[in-house]
Scaffold this motif. Sequence first.
Motif, mmCIF file in Angstrom:
data_model
loop_
_atom_site.group_PDB
_atom_site.id
_atom_site.type_symbol
_atom_site.label_atom_id
_atom_site.label_comp_id
_atom_site.label_asym_id
_atom_site.label_seq_id
_atom_site.Cartn_x
_atom_site.Cartn_y
_atom_site.Cartn_z
ATOM 1 N N GLY A 1 23.722 -2.725 29.075
ATOM 2 C CA GLY A 1 24.340 -3.176 27.879
ATOM 3 C C GLY A 1 23.512 -3.234 26.531
ATOM 4 N N ASP A 2 22.289 -3.785 26.873
ATOM 5 C CA ASP A 2 21.339 -4.014 25.766
ATOM 6 C C ASP A 2 19.801 -3.999 26.353
ATOM 7 O OD1 ASP A 2 20.253 -4.694 23.169
ATOM 8 O OD2 ASP A 2 20.788 -6.800 23.185
ATOM 9 N N GLY A 3 19.080 -3.679 25.583
ATOM 10 C CA GLY A 3 17.530 -3.915 25.856
ATOM 11 C C GLY A 3 16.678 -3.000 25.127
ATOM 12 N N ILE A 4 15.800 -2.547 25.976
ATOM 13 C CA ILE A 4 14.749 -1.785 25.261
ATOM 14 C C ILE A 4 14.935 -0.359 25.836
ATOM 15 C CG2 ILE A 4 12.368 -0.944 25.136
ATOM 16 C CD1 ILE A 4 11.571 -4.171 25.855
ATOM 17 N N LYS A 5 15.171 0.603 24.796
ATOM 18 C CA LYS A 5 15.571 2.036 25.042
ATOM 19 C C LYS A 5 14.564 2.698 25.900
ATOM 20 C CE LYS A 5 18.336 3.731 21.999
ATOM 21 N NZ LYS A 5 18.892 4.428 20.568
ATOM 22 N N MET A 6 14.938 3.639 26.449
ATOM 23 C CA MET A 6 14.063 4.773 26.951
ATOM 24 C C MET A 6 13.149 5.425 25.991
ATOM 25 S SD MET A 6 15.116 7.657 29.700
ATOM 26 C CE MET A 6 14.291 9.181 29.748
ATOM 27 N N LEU A 7 14.092 5.847 24.916
ATOM 28 C CA LEU A 7 13.339 6.371 24.084
ATOM 29 C C LEU A 7 13.967 5.822 22.517
ATOM 30 C CD1 LEU A 7 13.345 10.425 24.743
ATOM 31 C CD2 LEU A 7 11.418 8.920 24.154
ATOM 32 N N PRO A 8 13.063 5.234 21.686
ATOM 33 C CA PRO A 8 13.522 5.077 20.518
ATOM 34 C C PRO A 8 14.009 6.237 19.730
ATOM 35 C CG PRO A 8 11.151 5.031 20.261
ATOM 36 C CD PRO A 8 11.692 5.309 21.782
ATOM 37 N N THR A 9 14.610 5.889 18.457
ATOM 38 C CA THR A 9 15.090 6.827 17.655
ATOM 39 C C THR A 9 13.899 7.832 17.365
ATOM 40 O OG1 THR A 9 16.808 5.599 16.463
ATOM 41 C CG2 THR A 9 16.035 7.444 15.411
ATOM 42 N N VAL A 10 14.072 9.112 17.463
ATOM 43 C CA VAL A 10 12.769 9.874 17.387
ATOM 44 C C VAL A 10 12.503 10.227 15.843
ATOM 45 C CG1 VAL A 10 11.784 12.209 17.970
ATOM 46 C CG2 VAL A 10 12.899 10.917 19.724
ATOM 47 N N ARG A 11 11.716 9.936 15.356
ATOM 48 C CA ARG A 11 11.405 9.887 13.833
ATOM 49 C C ARG A 11 11.246 11.121 13.506
ATOM 50 N NH1 ARG A 11 8.132 5.560 15.151
ATOM 51 N NH2 ARG A 11 6.454 6.836 15.278
ATOM 52 N N GLY A 12 11.697 11.894 12.354
ATOM 53 C CA GLY A 12 11.247 13.056 11.763
ATOM 54 C C GLY A 12 12.194 14.292 12.301
ATOM 55 N N SER A 13 13.208 13.764 13.226
ATOM 56 C CA SER A 13 13.900 14.787 13.874
ATOM 57 C C SER A 13 15.377 14.557 13.510
ATOM 58 C CB SER A 13 13.802 14.510 15.428
ATOM 59 O OG SER A 13 14.847 15.109 16.229
ATOM 60 N N SER A 14 16.017 15.499 13.186
ATOM 61 C CA SER A 14 17.240 15.624 12.739
ATOM 62 C C SER A 14 18.305 16.144 13.714
ATOM 63 C CB SER A 14 17.796 16.403 11.546
ATOM 64 O OG SER A 14 17.057 17.834 11.502
ATOM 65 N N GLY A 15 17.570 16.414 15.177
ATOM 66 C CA GLY A 15 18.457 17.074 16.220
ATOM 67 C C GLY A 15 17.730 16.531 17.563
ATOM 68 N N ALA A 16 18.028 17.139 18.343
ATOM 69 C CA ALA A 16 17.992 17.027 19.739
ATOM 70 C C ALA A 16 16.681 17.715 20.537
ATOM 71 C CB ALA A 16 19.243 17.126 20.532
ATOM 72 N N TYR A 17 16.214 17.263 21.507
ATOM 73 C CA TYR A 17 15.268 18.053 22.144
ATOM 74 C C TYR A 17 16.119 18.566 23.453
ATOM 75 C CZ TYR A 17 11.459 15.861 19.406
ATOM 76 O OH TYR A 17 10.939 15.639 18.471
ATOM 77 N N ARG A 18 15.722 19.852 23.751
ATOM 78 C CA ARG A 18 16.252 20.476 24.947
ATOM 79 C C ARG A 18 15.284 20.172 26.257
ATOM 80 N NH1 ARG A 18 20.960 20.809 22.859
ATOM 81 N NH2 ARG A 18 21.522 22.247 21.440
ATOM 82 N N LEU A 19 16.109 19.837 27.310
ATOM 83 C CA LEU A 19 15.444 19.898 28.533
ATOM 84 C C LEU A 19 15.963 20.789 29.368
ATOM 85 C CD1 LEU A 19 15.391 15.769 28.472
ATOM 86 C CD2 LEU A 19 13.586 17.439 27.651
ATOM 87 N N GLN A 20 15.267 21.043 30.343
ATOM 88 C CA GLN A 20 15.708 22.007 31.569
ATOM 89 C C GLN A 20 15.577 21.034 32.887
ATOM 90 O OE1 GLN A 20 13.584 25.457 32.127
ATOM 91 N NE2 GLN A 20 15.489 26.465 33.412
ATOM 92 N N LEU A 21 16.515 20.907 33.717
ATOM 93 C CA LEU A 21 16.511 20.139 34.821
ATOM 94 C C LEU A 21 15.749 20.992 35.786
ATOM 95 C CD1 LEU A 21 17.653 17.606 36.314
ATOM 96 C CD2 LEU A 21 19.673 19.184 37.149
ATOM 97 N N GLN A 22 14.914 20.160 36.546
ATOM 98 C CA GLN A 22 13.977 20.835 37.578
ATOM 99 C C GLN A 22 14.205 20.289 38.763
ATOM 100 O OE1 GLN A 22 10.146 20.337 35.800
ATOM 101 N NE2 GLN A 22 9.879 22.548 35.265
ATOM 102 N N ARG A 23 14.562 18.910 38.868
ATOM 103 C CA ARG A 23 14.862 18.454 40.005
ATOM 104 C C ARG A 23 15.980 17.278 39.910
ATOM 105 N NH1 ARG A 23 10.585 14.265 42.235
ATOM 106 N NH2 ARG A 23 11.985 12.824 42.803
ATOM 107 N N LEU A 24 16.842 17.217 40.784
ATOM 108 C CA LEU A 24 17.853 16.139 41.137
ATOM 109 C C LEU A 24 17.912 15.564 42.276
ATOM 110 C CD1 LEU A 24 20.135 14.471 39.463
ATOM 111 C CD2 LEU A 24 21.343 16.556 40.152
ATOM 112 N N GLU A 25 17.631 14.374 42.769
ATOM 113 C CA GLU A 25 17.695 13.797 44.107
ATOM 114 C C GLU A 25 18.277 12.225 44.075
ATOM 115 O OE1 GLU A 25 14.682 12.195 47.755
ATOM 116 O OE2 GLU A 25 13.910 13.211 45.723
ATOM 117 N N ARG A 26 19.221 12.345 45.004
ATOM 118 C CA ARG A 26 20.048 10.896 44.996
ATOM 119 C C ARG A 26 19.379 10.030 46.513
ATOM 120 N NH1 ARG A 26 24.162 8.874 48.105
ATOM 121 N NH2 ARG A 26 25.086 6.873 47.275
ATOM 122 N N LEU A 27 18.788 8.986 46.200
ATOM 123 C CA LEU A 27 18.524 8.292 47.283
ATOM 124 C C LEU A 27 19.539 7.487 48.097
ATOM 125 C CD1 LEU A 27 15.328 6.698 45.643
ATOM 126 C CD2 LEU A 27 15.549 8.988 46.936
#
Length: 190
Positions: free
Chosen positions: A141-167
């Motif tokens: 609910g609160d804490g230190i974010k995985m990524l802070p607001t990305v400065r200088g960016s007015s948009g999103a970064y595109r990522l492509q899933l390469q691996r997904l595993e449930r332990l």
Amino acid sequence: MGRLRYGVATTLDGFIASPDGSAAWIVEDVSIDFDALFAEHAAFLMGRKTYEVMLSFGGPDNRLAGRPKETVVVVSDEMKQTDYPHITVVPGASCLDAVRALKASVEGDVWLMGGGMLAGPCLEAGLVDTVQAAIMPVVLGDGIKMLPTVRGSSGAYRLQLQRLERLEHSGIILTKYAVVTGPVKETGGD
């Protein structure tokens, strides 16, 4: 040239630490082979706080101990190189140049450990090749974010899933994404 892999444990709601900086919420899973994970990397990059956490692990649990100083790079304006002769200390102002040099000098991958404050500028500079998140079955609910607001960016970064595993035992979801493009401006509808 090495690849920069941002590897991090995160909550389902995107936090890598509690508001007080602790990570006591991280779920342990004995099926994770940390020796093999560390062996995948030729070098390690982190901020001061992550380094201090690594130092708190004594003996064989501190997997950074005994590595060549050029392969353990800590970004900090507070630490002085003379006080830490077994690692490489880089001031924040020159960290991106140091990351470029590290990627160019290693034969293998570089693990960007923890630290969204360091991962953000590296992502903005186009230095992050993959994002590997171990998603814990926890909501803070609160804490230190995985990524802070990305400065200088007015948009999103595109990522492509390469691996997904449930332990199965813990419910941790291991993900690996390639950074495809960034930043990509979001377009509105007509």
